[in-house]
Scaffold this motif. Sequence first.
Motif, PDB file in Angstrom:
ATOM      1  N   SER A   1      -6.740   0.561  -3.886  1.00 34.95           N
ATOM      2  CA  SER A   1      -7.892   0.900  -3.048  1.00 34.95           C
ATOM      3  C   SER A   1      -7.848   0.196  -1.703  1.00 34.95           C
ATOM      4  N   ARG A   2      -6.956  -0.780  -1.547  1.00 34.22           N
ATOM      5  CA  ARG A   2      -6.848  -1.519  -0.292  1.00 34.22           C
ATOM      6  C   ARG A   2      -5.754  -0.975   0.621  1.00 34.22           C
ATOM      7  N   GLN A   3      -5.130   0.118   0.233  1.00 30.07           N
ATOM      8  CA  GLN A   3      -4.130   0.739   1.099  1.00 30.07           C
ATOM      9  C   GLN A   3      -4.790   1.263   2.378  1.00 30.07           C
ATOM     10  N   VAL A   4      -4.113   1.097   3.495  1.00 29.24           N
ATOM     11  CA  VAL A   4      -4.626   1.652   4.752  1.00 29.24           C
ATOM     12  C   VAL A   4      -3.911   2.948   5.116  1.00 29.24           C
TER      13      VAL A   4
ATOM     14  N   ASN B   1       0.364   4.032  -6.799  1.00 32.61           N
ATOM     15  CA  ASN B   1      -0.719   3.790  -5.843  1.00 32.61           C
ATOM     16  C   ASN B   1      -0.712   4.750  -4.654  1.00 32.61           C
ATOM     17  N   PRO B   2       0.417   4.916  -3.961  1.00 26.87           N
ATOM     18  CA  PRO B   2       0.375   5.857  -2.828  1.00 26.87           C
ATOM     19  C   PRO B   2       0.049   7.280  -3.242  1.00 26.87           C
TER      20      PRO B   2
ATOM     21  N   ASP C   1      -7.865   1.121  -9.061  1.00 29.76           N
ATOM     22  CA  ASP C   1      -8.596  -0.090  -9.462  1.00 29.76           C
ATOM     23  C   ASP C   1      -7.718  -1.101 -10.193  1.00 29.76           C
ATOM     24  N   VAL C   2      -6.506  -0.704 -10.539  1.00 32.11           N
ATOM     25  CA  VAL C   2      -5.627  -1.595 -11.301  1.00 32.11           C
ATOM     26  C   VAL C   2      -5.187  -2.764 -10.426  1.00 32.11           C
TER      27      VAL C   2
END
Length: 369
Positions: free
Chosen positions: A167-170, A296-297, A318-319
């Motif tokens: 969730s913190r990926q920009v 994630n991506p 959320d992992v």
Amino acid sequence: MAERARGDILNDMLTERTTLVQFLIEERRRHPGASGELNRLVLDVALACKAIANRVAVGALGGVLGSVDNVNVQGETQQKLDVLANDYFLRATEWSGYVAGMVSEELEQPYRLPECHPRGKYLLVFDPLDGSSNIDVNVSVGSIFSILRAPNPGVDPTAEDFLQQGSRQVCAGYAIYGPSTMIVLTVGTGVHAFTLDPSVGEFFLTRESIKIPSTAKEFAINASNQRFWEPAVQRYVSECLAGRSGPRGRDFNMRWVASLVAETHRILSRGGVFLYPRDSKQPAKAGRLRLLYEANPMAFLIEQAGGVATTGRERILDVVPSDIHQRISLIFGARDEVERIAEYHCQPYDPPTTLPLYGTRGLFREAIG
């Protein structure tokens, strides 16, 4: 005359279509305080993808097919193009001062930039060549990338600095090297696709604000692992295979390309659901795909397109990662389908026996009757 005609065509293209550069500039204008460094990093990644596309396209003519005498940290035999693609990503991005460090599928430890290059404020994680087992048979392959903020900009990051929730990926995206080369990416404002025009060397916006239909008629899974699947996955797939006469009341098609990029691209193009679930084949592993630079991506892209991405029990984004090469199960795609699969993980299910001897009308039951 010919030169003038080519010039007119180029001018028309640049006037009528939005380039990746123009798109990123417009996105930056929505955030007046942005420095533009993220844009430049994305363009450096795009440059690496162009270089990889060129080498993939020539195939055997370029002498890049086949494996090298080496096994990567994943325990997988490296292909020549794996090594080459990894090097393209490093060389295209390490010098700019936009990244502080990188993690790659092909490197055991985070990549430390050469001392001569400045350290930036972003972290880059990537799979330089996803689906490389398909190279020798000329099936689509791709690259996956994700950008995170460095907790300590300007210095070499530790391995722990990369262990951030998805969730913190920009920014996240992939390049697909198929009949055409495309980059599909999100910076948190939807999912957009850009197609490379090799005649001018530019990526042009060809699909904007992509959305996945909430329902699906296709699913992708490696059916050879069926005997190892968890009950929830057994139930879902058996219901799909039952077609119109089953509980779903409609027919499904099954797909499997063995390339996460190709599977994701198909789902973003026409819908569906992808499953690479945890199974009992290797009980010690929580899944097959890598969390940081694969799950994630793709989860970020899928959610931005209105879909859902889960382990079956937890939202992927959320992992909390525990290792830079952590493996995880991954199920994503159409919202209704993925939510159904997640519900099945919370319900008991006993798969019907496949042994006719003990079936409902088996030999023993008839004898007792």
